[in-house]
Design a protein around this motif. Sequence first.
Motif, mmCIF file in Angstrom:
data_model
loop_
_atom_site.group_PDB
_atom_site.id
_atom_site.type_symbol
_atom_site.label_atom_id
_atom_site.label_comp_id
_atom_site.label_asym_id
_atom_site.label_seq_id
_atom_site.Cartn_x
_atom_site.Cartn_y
_atom_site.Cartn_z
ATOM 1 N N ASP A 33 9.311 -7.322 3.722
ATOM 2 C CA ASP A 33 8.584 -6.999 4.770
ATOM 3 C C ASP A 33 7.284 -7.508 4.737
ATOM 4 N N SER A 34 6.720 -8.087 3.763
ATOM 5 C CA SER A 34 5.594 -8.923 3.220
ATOM 6 C C SER A 34 5.754 -10.380 3.282
ATOM 7 N N VAL A 81 6.113 -16.174 -5.227
ATOM 8 C CA VAL A 81 5.076 -15.917 -4.724
ATOM 9 C C VAL A 81 4.418 -16.985 -4.462
ATOM 10 N N SER A 82 4.300 -17.827 -3.367
ATOM 11 C CA SER A 82 3.303 -18.957 -2.955
ATOM 12 C C SER A 82 3.883 -20.179 -3.947
ATOM 13 N N GLY A 83 5.319 -20.085 -4.254
ATOM 14 C CA GLY A 83 5.706 -21.191 -4.990
ATOM 15 C C GLY A 83 5.535 -21.008 -6.252
ATOM 16 N N LYS A 84 5.257 -19.701 -6.902
ATOM 17 C CA LYS A 84 5.200 -19.204 -8.066
ATOM 18 C C LYS A 84 5.977 -17.976 -8.345
ATOM 19 N N MET A 122 4.220 -14.800 -15.492
ATOM 20 C CA MET A 122 3.148 -13.868 -14.941
ATOM 21 C C MET A 122 4.179 -12.607 -14.835
ATOM 22 N N TRP A 123 3.779 -11.609 -15.565
ATOM 23 C CA TRP A 123 4.582 -10.391 -15.333
ATOM 24 C C TRP A 123 3.688 -8.996 -15.185
ATOM 25 N N PHE A 124 4.459 -8.016 -14.800
ATOM 26 C CA PHE A 124 3.972 -6.830 -14.499
ATOM 27 C C PHE A 124 4.945 -5.825 -14.765
ATOM 28 N N ALA A 125 4.712 -4.820 -15.549
ATOM 29 C CA ALA A 125 5.675 -3.554 -15.650
ATOM 30 C C ALA A 125 4.966 -2.485 -14.995
ATOM 31 N N SER A 150 -1.653 -9.500 -4.336
ATOM 32 C CA SER A 150 -3.011 -9.826 -5.317
ATOM 33 C C SER A 150 -2.919 -11.085 -5.828
ATOM 34 N N PHE A 151 -1.591 -11.098 -6.224
ATOM 35 C CA PHE A 151 -1.239 -12.605 -7.156
ATOM 36 C C PHE A 151 -1.344 -13.525 -6.375
ATOM 37 N N ILE A 152 -1.062 -13.585 -5.125
ATOM 38 C CA ILE A 152 -1.371 -14.770 -4.142
ATOM 39 C C ILE A 152 -2.816 -14.850 -3.926
ATOM 40 N N GLN A 153 -3.665 -13.735 -3.899
ATOM 41 C CA GLN A 153 -4.949 -13.815 -3.664
ATOM 42 C C GLN A 153 -5.874 -14.460 -4.841
ATOM 43 N N LYS A 154 -5.031 -14.114 -6.238
ATOM 44 C CA LYS A 154 -5.674 -14.689 -7.178
ATOM 45 C C LYS A 154 -5.698 -16.121 -7.238
ATOM 46 N N PHE A 155 -4.502 -16.901 -6.815
ATOM 47 C CA PHE A 155 -4.540 -18.317 -6.760
ATOM 48 C C PHE A 155 -5.643 -18.882 -5.639
ATOM 49 N N VAL A 156 -5.483 -18.253 -4.541
ATOM 50 C CA VAL A 156 -6.386 -18.697 -3.512
ATOM 51 C C VAL A 156 -7.955 -18.400 -4.084
ATOM 52 N N SER A 157 -8.326 -17.565 -4.761
ATOM 53 C CA SER A 157 -9.535 -17.247 -5.076
ATOM 54 C C SER A 157 -10.126 -18.225 -6.166
ATOM 55 N N ILE A 158 -9.261 -18.966 -6.903
ATOM 56 C CA ILE A 158 -9.522 -19.966 -7.840
ATOM 57 C C ILE A 158 -9.099 -21.479 -7.524
#
Length: 162
Positions: A33-34, A81-84, A122-125, A150-158
Amino acid sequence: MKGKKGIIRHQQNKSSRNSDDDKLDQIGMALVDSGINYARNVFLVFEKSTGKLISEGIFVKKEYHNKEVYEINNCDIVANVSGKKFYIELDGEAIHGYCDSAETITKKTRERNRRYTKAGLMWFAINEAIAKHTGFNKCYGDLSAFLCLSFIQKFVSISDLS
């Protein structure tokens, strides 16, 4: 031909799902959906000596079944997510522990977490006990979509625009 279809349907009805499949369905639907592509129950093969991720997919080649040389994990969700790649594990209390202290986390889960970190994934439990404590226990999908976005936003922000 009609008789064979009946046998197949009978076997499908008898097949059981894992206890967390409904939760993983919820996560998958929220990711779709996202607009996020994902794969479910992905086998990750790590080289023991280096800790490097050397293979991932729905199946594991026979050459990787040597437990002396390779370690294999089955990751619940791998989101693109954005190729990652973003690896999501849904950790239930019965198998993984309660996560309130290191002693309550099972040895196998700690080894998986170290393996993922050592390989640079890049992982999250998502621990079900913590999700329940914070009120997210019925929102695994929304929580996972939030993490991926938020993971996408992390790459955008850097990122560097120059």
